[in-house]
Design a protein around this motif. Structure first.
Motif, PDB file in Angstrom:
ATOM      1  N   TYR A 166       0.913  -1.244  -0.144  1.00 17.78           N
ATOM      2  CA  TYR A 166      -0.043  -0.139   0.063  1.00 17.78           C
ATOM      3  C   TYR A 166       0.884   1.287  -0.033  1.00 17.78           C
ATOM      4  CZ  TYR A 166      -3.481  -3.332   1.525  1.00 17.78           C
ATOM      5  OH  TYR A 166      -4.452  -4.470   1.471  1.00 17.78           O
ATOM      6  N   GLY A 167       2.289   1.148   0.051  1.00 19.57           N
ATOM      7  CA  GLY A 167       2.803   2.465   0.441  1.00 19.57           C
ATOM      8  C   GLY A 167       4.508   2.344   0.530  1.00 19.57           C
ATOM      9  N   GLU A 168       4.963   2.947   1.290  1.00 17.85           N
ATOM     10  CA  GLU A 168       6.439   3.119   1.515  1.00 17.85           C
ATOM     11  C   GLU A 168       6.822   1.464   1.833  1.00 17.85           C
ATOM     12  OE1 GLU A 168      10.161   3.044   2.901  1.00 17.85           O
ATOM     13  OE2 GLU A 168       8.567   2.593   4.492  1.00 17.85           O
ATOM     14  N   THR A 169       8.026   1.099   1.116  1.00 17.10           N
ATOM     15  CA  THR A 169       8.532  -0.210   1.214  1.00 17.10           C
ATOM     16  C   THR A 169       8.670  -0.725   2.656  1.00 17.10           C
ATOM     17  OG1 THR A 169       9.751  -0.037  -0.747  1.00 17.10           O
ATOM     18  CG2 THR A 169      10.722  -1.510   0.883  1.00 17.10           C
ATOM     19  N   CYS A 170       9.161   0.142   3.646  1.00 15.58           N
ATOM     20  CA  CYS A 170       9.445  -0.374   4.959  1.00 15.58           C
ATOM     21  C   CYS A 170       8.287   0.056   5.782  1.00 15.58           C
ATOM     22  CB  CYS A 170      10.830   0.000   5.478  1.00 15.58           C
ATOM     23  SG  CYS A 170      12.257  -0.885   4.633  1.00 15.58           S
ATOM     24  N   TYR A 171       7.033   0.285   5.297  1.00 12.74           N
ATOM     25  CA  TYR A 171       5.871   0.807   6.105  1.00 12.74           C
ATOM     26  C   TYR A 171       6.061   1.843   6.974  1.00 12.74           C
ATOM     27  CZ  TYR A 171       4.370  -3.987   4.822  1.00 12.74           C
ATOM     28  OH  TYR A 171       4.059  -5.178   4.125  1.00 12.74           O
ATOM     29  N   GLY A 172       7.401   2.824   6.623  1.00  8.53           N
ATOM     30  CA  GLY A 172       7.421   3.874   7.317  1.00  8.53           C
ATOM     31  C   GLY A 172       8.211   3.660   8.671  1.00  8.53           C
ATOM     32  N   LEU A 173       8.706   2.636   9.033  1.00 10.65           N
ATOM     33  CA  LEU A 173       9.515   2.410  10.122  1.00 10.65           C
ATOM     34  C   LEU A 173      10.971   2.056   9.887  1.00 10.65           C
ATOM     35  CD1 LEU A 173       7.161  -0.692  11.582  1.00 10.65           C
ATOM     36  CD2 LEU A 173       7.060   1.844  11.947  1.00 10.65           C
ATOM     37  N   ASP A 174      11.685   2.633  10.957  1.00 14.04           N
ATOM     38  CA  ASP A 174      13.193   2.435  10.855  1.00 14.04           C
ATOM     39  C   ASP A 174      13.312   1.024  11.066  1.00 14.04           C
ATOM     40  OD1 ASP A 174      13.290   2.411  13.454  1.00 14.04           O
ATOM     41  OD2 ASP A 174      14.109   4.525  13.559  1.00 14.04           O
ATOM     42  N   GLN A 175      14.707   0.555  11.016  1.00 13.81           N
ATOM     43  CA  GLN A 175      15.196  -0.806  11.293  1.00 13.81           C
ATOM     44  C   GLN A 175      14.907  -1.234  12.851  1.00 13.81           C
ATOM     45  OE1 GLN A 175      19.234  -1.566  10.014  1.00 13.81           O
ATOM     46  NE2 GLN A 175      18.410  -1.894   7.776  1.00 13.81           N
ATOM     47  N   ALA A 176      15.151  -0.313  13.532  1.00 17.50           N
ATOM     48  CA  ALA A 176      15.046  -0.598  15.007  1.00 17.50           C
ATOM     49  C   ALA A 176      13.336  -0.867  15.409  1.00 17.50           C
ATOM     50  CB  ALA A 176      15.522   0.612  16.006  1.00 17.50           C
ATOM     51  N   ALA A 177      12.652   0.141  14.888  1.00 13.76           N
ATOM     52  CA  ALA A 177      11.216  -0.213  15.039  1.00 13.76           C
ATOM     53  C   ALA A 177      10.705  -1.297  14.322  1.00 13.76           C
ATOM     54  CB  ALA A 177      10.425   1.125  14.525  1.00 13.76           C
ATOM     55  N   MET A 178      11.147  -1.691  13.260  1.00 14.65           N
ATOM     56  CA  MET A 178      10.720  -2.682  12.490  1.00 14.65           C
ATOM     57  C   MET A 178      11.180  -3.953  13.347  1.00 14.65           C
ATOM     58  SD  MET A 178       8.724  -3.986   9.796  1.00 14.65           S
ATOM     59  CE  MET A 178       8.786  -2.892   8.570  1.00 14.65           C
ATOM     60  N   THR A 179      12.378  -4.057  13.802  1.00 14.11           N
ATOM     61  CA  THR A 179      12.920  -5.046  14.624  1.00 14.11           C
ATOM     62  C   THR A 179      12.094  -5.436  15.824  1.00 14.11           C
ATOM     63  OG1 THR A 179      15.255  -4.905  13.873  1.00 14.11           O
ATOM     64  CG2 THR A 179      14.795  -6.066  15.824  1.00 14.11           C
ATOM     65  N   ARG A 180      11.723  -4.151  16.588  1.00 11.39           N
ATOM     66  CA  ARG A 180      10.679  -4.332  17.655  1.00 11.39           C
ATOM     67  C   ARG A 180       9.409  -5.283  17.264  1.00 11.39           C
ATOM     68  NH1 ARG A 180      10.802  -1.577  22.487  1.00 11.39           N
ATOM     69  NH2 ARG A 180       8.754  -1.581  23.593  1.00 11.39           N
ATOM     70  N   TRP A 181       8.964  -4.815  16.132  1.00  7.09           N
ATOM     71  CA  TRP A 181       7.534  -5.082  15.657  1.00  7.09           C
ATOM     72  C   TRP A 181       7.833  -6.626  15.461  1.00  7.09           C
ATOM     73  CZ3 TRP A 181       4.849  -7.824  12.282  1.00  7.09           C
ATOM     74  CH2 TRP A 181       3.400  -7.588  12.363  1.00  7.09           C
ATOM     75  N   VAL A 182       8.718  -7.251  14.570  1.00  2.73           N
ATOM     76  CA  VAL A 182       8.781  -8.636  14.750  1.00  2.73           C
ATOM     77  C   VAL A 182       9.063  -9.321  15.840  1.00  2.73           C
ATOM     78  CG1 VAL A 182      10.365 -10.353  13.507  1.00  2.73           C
ATOM     79  CG2 VAL A 182       9.855  -8.129  12.172  1.00  2.73           C
ATOM     80  N   SER A 202      12.221 -11.861   1.801  1.00  8.50           N
ATOM     81  CA  SER A 202      13.216 -12.118   0.831  1.00  8.50           C
ATOM     82  C   SER A 202      14.570 -11.427   1.653  1.00  8.50           C
ATOM     83  CB  SER A 202      13.010 -11.338  -0.357  1.00  8.50           C
ATOM     84  OG  SER A 202      13.109  -9.956  -0.146  1.00  8.50           O
ATOM     85  N   THR A 203      15.901 -11.628   1.021  1.00  3.42           N
ATOM     86  CA  THR A 203      17.308 -11.132   1.446  1.00  3.42           C
ATOM     87  C   THR A 203      16.986  -9.611   1.500  1.00  3.42           C
ATOM     88  OG1 THR A 203      18.287 -13.376   1.040  1.00  3.42           O
ATOM     89  CG2 THR A 203      19.470 -11.074   1.214  1.00  3.42           C
ATOM     90  N   SER A 204      16.527  -9.279   0.196  1.00  2.00           N
ATOM     91  CA  SER A 204      16.842  -7.604  -0.047  1.00  2.00           C
ATOM     92  C   SER A 204      15.946  -6.923   0.719  1.00  2.00           C
ATOM     93  CB  SER A 204      16.352  -7.518  -1.540  1.00  2.00           C
ATOM     94  OG  SER A 204      17.247  -8.197  -2.423  1.00  2.00           O
ATOM     95  N   TRP A 205      14.504  -7.534   0.933  1.00  2.00           N
ATOM     96  CA  TRP A 205      13.683  -6.651   1.680  1.00  2.00           C
ATOM     97  C   TRP A 205      14.149  -6.538   3.336  1.00  2.00           C
ATOM     98  CZ3 TRP A 205      10.842  -7.147   6.114  1.00  2.00           C
ATOM     99  CH2 TRP A 205      10.078  -6.051   6.590  1.00  2.00           C
ATOM    100  N   TRP A 206      14.756  -7.825   3.736  1.00  2.00           N
ATOM    101  CA  TRP A 206      14.841  -8.069   5.222  1.00  2.00           C
ATOM    102  C   TRP A 206      16.168  -7.109   5.578  1.00  2.00           C
ATOM    103  CZ3 TRP A 206      12.608 -10.373   9.326  1.00  2.00           C
ATOM    104  CH2 TRP A 206      13.212 -10.512  10.351  1.00  2.00           C
ATOM    105  N   ASN A 207      17.136  -7.139   4.758  1.00  2.00           N
ATOM    106  CA  ASN A 207      18.250  -6.395   5.108  1.00  2.00           C
ATOM    107  C   ASN A 207      18.212  -4.991   4.794  1.00  2.00           C
ATOM    108  OD1 ASN A 207      19.731  -8.979   5.227  1.00  2.00           O
ATOM    109  ND2 ASN A 207      20.728  -8.669   3.242  1.00  2.00           N
ATOM    110  N   ARG A 208      17.092  -4.569   4.281  1.00  2.00           N
ATOM    111  CA  ARG A 208      16.961  -3.229   4.133  1.00  2.00           C
ATOM    112  C   ARG A 208      16.243  -2.591   5.114  1.00  2.00           C
ATOM    113  NH1 ARG A 208      13.848  -0.010  -1.106  1.00  2.00           N
ATOM    114  NH2 ARG A 208      13.203   1.792   0.077  1.00  2.00           N
ATOM    115  N   CYS A 209      15.093  -3.414   5.480  1.00  2.00           N
ATOM    116  CA  CYS A 209      14.002  -3.006   6.591  1.00  2.00           C
ATOM    117  C   CYS A 209      14.117  -3.279   7.888  1.00  2.00           C
ATOM    118  CB  CYS A 209      12.703  -3.365   6.020  1.00  2.00           C
ATOM    119  SG  CYS A 209      12.164  -2.728   4.371  1.00  2.00           S
ATOM    120  N   VAL A 210      14.801  -4.456   7.900  1.00  2.00           N
ATOM    121  CA  VAL A 210      15.023  -5.224   9.449  1.00  2.00           C
ATOM    122  C   VAL A 210      16.471  -5.115   9.980  1.00  2.00           C
ATOM    123  CG1 VAL A 210      14.767  -6.983  11.025  1.00  2.00           C
ATOM    124  CG2 VAL A 210      12.892  -6.511   9.128  1.00  2.00           C
ATOM    125  N   GLY A 211      17.436  -5.698   9.057  1.00  2.00           N
ATOM    126  CA  GLY A 211      18.562  -5.593   9.447  1.00  2.00           C
ATOM    127  C   GLY A 211      18.997  -6.688  10.359  1.00  2.00           C
ATOM    128  N   GLY A 212      20.314  -6.536  11.162  1.00  2.00           N
ATOM    129  CA  GLY A 212      20.856  -7.356  11.679  1.00  2.00           C
ATOM    130  C   GLY A 212      21.083  -7.320  13.435  1.00  2.00           C
TER     131      GLY A 212
END
Length: 272
Positions: A166-182, A202-212
């Motif tokens: 529906y919109g921005e690739t990472c749902y408007g969340l930075d990696q820290a916030a996305m990691t917290r969500w997961v 996918s590797t590309s999405w995860w590395n961009r939006c969640v990270g390590g």
């Protein structure tokens, strides 16, 4: 690409402990909202195929050695499970929910039908991290088909983390916030089912939006999508995959998958 299936339960608590490092990260909103008007179906890989495409040229049989399987959603309607079994599929993931406002209307036919024909099967949830919190979506998922039981036929529930339809690739969340969500989703599913969920991505999405920041590979099985002749690099945090979604369509209805091991190892994953 083959590797040995490892025990997940020996590493319980690693993800929970790692969550402390993210305490300062802003949590996503926990206000529930329905899916946007006109939305109907987002299946596992629908956005990955759209954004990453495919380089596969062989469009027939699966690579030799792994256990073949499939995943379906309401997009496939009533599935002919007898035919899928005859064609060789031995496991299936069935879409159950999306966000907190969508339930697959074909879930019962697909989930029970795959079980009745003899497959091991599990349910998956298409995550929308900008619409409600991870704990809330996990509750909606588990309450609408995403449970687990020690019956030798049920895969751990799966969370589908991919490009925002529906919109921005990472749902408007930075990696820290996305990691917290997961983490919130994963830990809630663990609390309610006694199993960490499989993570589909996918590797590309995860590395961009969640990270390590947190290595989910210590606890969560990986179901990775990559539509190419070779699997390629895995998302950061995992050193092997449990399932490879290797083709978006093919011999079986829905998407084509390979379990990274033999039938006995698949049973061990199912049993936890």
């Amino acid at each position: 690409m083959r590797s040995r299936l490892r025990a997940w339960t020996a590493r319980l608590g690693v993800i929970t402990a790692a969550a402390g490092a993210l305490a300062a990260a802003p949590a996503p909103s926990t206000t529930a909202a329905p899916l946007p008007e006109g939305s109907a179906e987002h299946f596992a890989g629908s956005q990955i195929a759209k954004h990453e495409g495919t380089t596969r040229t062989a469009r027939s049989l699966a690579p030799f050695g792994e256990v073949p399987g499939m995943d379906v959603s309401s997009h496939q309607g009533d599935v002919d499970w007898e035919q899928s079994w005859a064609d060789g599929a031995r496991f299936a993931y069935v879409k159950a929910t999306e966000g907190t406002g969508y339930r697959n209307p074909k879930f019962t036919q697909q989930y029970n039908g795959s079980y009745d024909i003899g497959m091991v099967r599990g349910a998956y949830h298409f995550a929308l991290p900008d619409r409600s919190g991870g704990t809330e979506q996990a509750d909606f998922f588990v309450s609408n088909g995403g449970g687990w039981s020690v019956d030798g036929k049920t895969l751990p529930g799966a969370m589908d983390m991919e490009y925002n339809p529906y919109g921005e690739t990472c749902y408007g969340l930075d990696q820290a916030a996305m990691t917290r969500w997961v983490l919130d989703f994963s830990n809630r599913v663990l609390e309610r089912t006694q199993r960490y969920p499989t993570i589909y991505t996918s590797t590309s999405w995860w590395n961009r939006c969640v990270g390590g920041t947190v290595h989910f590979g210590l606890t969560n099985p990986l179901w990775v999508a990559h539509y190419a002749e070779e699997l390629g690099p895995l998302p950061v945090g995992w050193d092997y995959q449990t399932i490879w979604q290797w083709e978006a369509a093919g011999l079986f209805p829905g998407d084509q998958n390979l379990f990274n091991g033999d039938a006995d190892q698949l049973v061990r994953l199912v049993m936890g």
